[in-house]
Design a protein around this motif. Structure first.
Motif, mmCIF file in Angstrom:
data_model
loop_
_atom_site.group_PDB
_atom_site.id
_atom_site.type_symbol
_atom_site.label_atom_id
_atom_site.label_comp_id
_atom_site.label_asym_id
_atom_site.label_seq_id
_atom_site.Cartn_x
_atom_site.Cartn_y
_atom_site.Cartn_z
ATOM 1 N N ASP A 179 -20.174 -36.090 21.814
ATOM 2 C CA ASP A 179 -21.183 -37.123 22.033
ATOM 3 C C ASP A 179 -20.798 -38.416 21.335
ATOM 4 O O ASP A 179 -19.929 -38.442 20.462
ATOM 5 N N ALA A 180 -21.491 -39.478 21.727
ATOM 6 C CA ALA A 180 -21.315 -40.762 21.057
ATOM 7 C C ALA A 180 -21.829 -40.633 19.623
ATOM 8 O O ALA A 180 -22.752 -39.868 19.351
ATOM 9 N N LEU A 181 -21.195 -41.362 18.710
ATOM 10 C CA LEU A 181 -21.611 -41.333 17.312
ATOM 11 C C LEU A 181 -21.971 -42.735 16.837
ATOM 12 O O LEU A 181 -21.405 -43.721 17.316
ATOM 13 N N THR A 182 -22.886 -42.792 15.884
ATOM 14 C CA THR A 182 -23.232 -44.072 15.272
ATOM 15 C C THR A 182 -22.222 -44.379 14.175
ATOM 16 O O THR A 182 -21.450 -43.515 13.742
ATOM 17 N N THR A 183 -22.247 -45.612 13.703
ATOM 18 C CA THR A 183 -21.352 -46.011 12.623
ATOM 19 C C THR A 183 -21.611 -45.158 11.379
ATOM 20 O O THR A 183 -20.661 -44.735 10.707
ATOM 21 N N LYS A 184 -22.876 -44.871 11.090
ATOM 22 C CA LYS A 184 -23.206 -44.042 9.922
ATOM 23 C C LYS A 184 -22.613 -42.637 10.063
ATOM 24 O O LYS A 184 -22.099 -42.070 9.101
ATOM 25 N N GLU A 185 -22.695 -42.074 11.257
ATOM 26 C CA GLU A 185 -22.141 -40.734 11.489
ATOM 27 C C GLU A 185 -20.615 -40.732 11.344
ATOM 28 O O GLU A 185 -20.034 -39.786 10.802
ATOM 29 N N ILE A 186 -19.992 -41.803 11.808
ATOM 30 C CA ILE A 186 -18.532 -41.923 11.683
ATOM 31 C C ILE A 186 -18.153 -42.025 10.212
ATOM 32 O O ILE A 186 -17.223 -41.360 9.748
ATOM 33 N N GLU A 187 -18.872 -42.846 9.474
ATOM 34 C CA GLU A 187 -18.599 -43.004 8.039
ATOM 35 C C GLU A 187 -18.815 -41.689 7.295
ATOM 36 O O GLU A 187 -18.050 -41.353 6.385
ATOM 37 N N ALA A 188 -19.852 -40.938 7.690
ATOM 38 C CA ALA A 188 -20.107 -39.637 7.063
ATOM 39 C C ALA A 188 -18.942 -38.676 7.329
ATOM 40 O O ALA A 188 -18.521 -37.937 6.426
ATOM 41 N N LEU A 189 -18.409 -38.694 8.547
ATOM 42 C CA LEU A 189 -17.256 -37.848 8.864
ATOM 43 C C LEU A 189 -16.052 -38.238 8.020
ATOM 44 O O LEU A 189 -15.330 -37.377 7.511
ATOM 45 N N LYS A 190 -15.838 -39.540 7.881
ATOM 46 C CA LYS A 190 -14.715 -40.007 7.059
ATOM 47 C C LYS A 190 -14.878 -39.551 5.613
ATOM 48 O O LYS A 190 -13.917 -39.126 4.973
ATOM 49 N N THR A 191 -16.096 -39.649 5.115
ATOM 50 C CA THR A 191 -16.366 -39.263 3.727
ATOM 51 C C THR A 191 -16.199 -37.761 3.528
ATOM 52 O O THR A 191 -15.567 -37.320 2.566
ATOM 53 N N ASP A 192 -16.771 -36.973 4.433
ATOM 54 C CA ASP A 192 -16.678 -35.514 4.332
ATOM 55 C C ASP A 192 -15.249 -35.023 4.574
ATOM 56 O O ASP A 192 -14.846 -34.013 4.007
ATOM 57 N N SER A 193 -14.534 -35.739 5.434
ATOM 58 C CA SER A 193 -13.153 -35.411 5.794
ATOM 59 C C SER A 193 -12.945 -33.915 6.044
ATOM 60 O O SER A 193 -12.203 -33.246 5.327
ATOM 61 N N PRO A 194 -13.594 -33.398 7.106
ATOM 62 C CA PRO A 194 -13.419 -31.971 7.408
ATOM 63 C C PRO A 194 -11.957 -31.659 7.739
ATOM 64 O O PRO A 194 -11.176 -32.547 8.065
ATOM 65 N N GLU A 195 -11.643 -30.403 7.653
ATOM 66 C CA GLU A 195 -10.252 -29.967 7.868
ATOM 67 C C GLU A 195 -9.718 -30.405 9.232
ATOM 68 O O GLU A 195 -8.572 -30.847 9.350
ATOM 69 N N TRP A 196 -10.535 -30.273 10.285
ATOM 70 C CA TRP A 196 -10.072 -30.650 11.622
ATOM 71 C C TRP A 196 -9.714 -32.134 11.683
ATOM 72 O O TRP A 196 -8.751 -32.513 12.356
ATOM 73 N N LEU A 197 -10.470 -32.982 10.971
ATOM 74 C CA LEU A 197 -10.194 -34.423 10.980
ATOM 75 C C LEU A 197 -8.882 -34.712 10.251
ATOM 76 O O LEU A 197 -8.068 -35.512 10.727
#
Length: 131
Positions: A83-101
């Motif tokens: 799905d589409a993500l908001t800027t906040k969701e993208i930043e959260a992914l960057k911060t969490d940095s899951p293994e897949w990312l």
């Protein structure tokens, strides 16, 4: 005899793609109409508030999300992001940095490195051919 120049128009989905925004988040009048090339140029040159807001905070389409995360669109799918993500969701992914990312970023870095190597090799070959 004079020639008539027809105004070229595009579907809202095409215009949204060219503007780098998520179609479903655009105003209803944008989604329901057609967009002429001159209107698209005007939107790009002087974006209205809704367009500035979408570009700033999202939701962003997958190509934009992938670019902001530094991975491919396929990498997004492999990571389960559909799905589409908001800027906040993208930043959260960057911060969490899951293994897949992390894995997808490493893969993307290798792809870029290989593309640069191939380009350098081609340039070197072209220079030898010119001599």
């Amino acid at each position: 005899m004079t020639s008539h120049q027809n105004t070229q128009t595009m579907k809202p989905a095409t215009a949204a793609k060219k503007l780098g925004v998520y179609l479903e988040a655009t105003p209803a009048e944008f989604q329901e109409g057609v967009v002429s090339r001159s209107e698209l140029t005007a939107l790009q040159a002087d974006p209205p508030e809704w367009l500035q807001e979408l570009r700033r905070n999202g939701p962003h389409p997958r190509p934009v999300v992938a670019a902001k995360l530094g991975i491919s669109i396929s990498g997004l799918a492999r990571g389960g992001v559909t799905d589409a993500l908001t800027t906040k969701e993208i930043e959260a992914l960057k911060t969490d940095s899951p293994e897949w990312l992390q894995k997808e970023r490493a893969t993307q870095a290798e792809v870029r490195k290989e593309a640069a190597r191939i380009k350098d090799k081609k340039t070197e070959k072209d220079q030898k051919t010119e001599q």
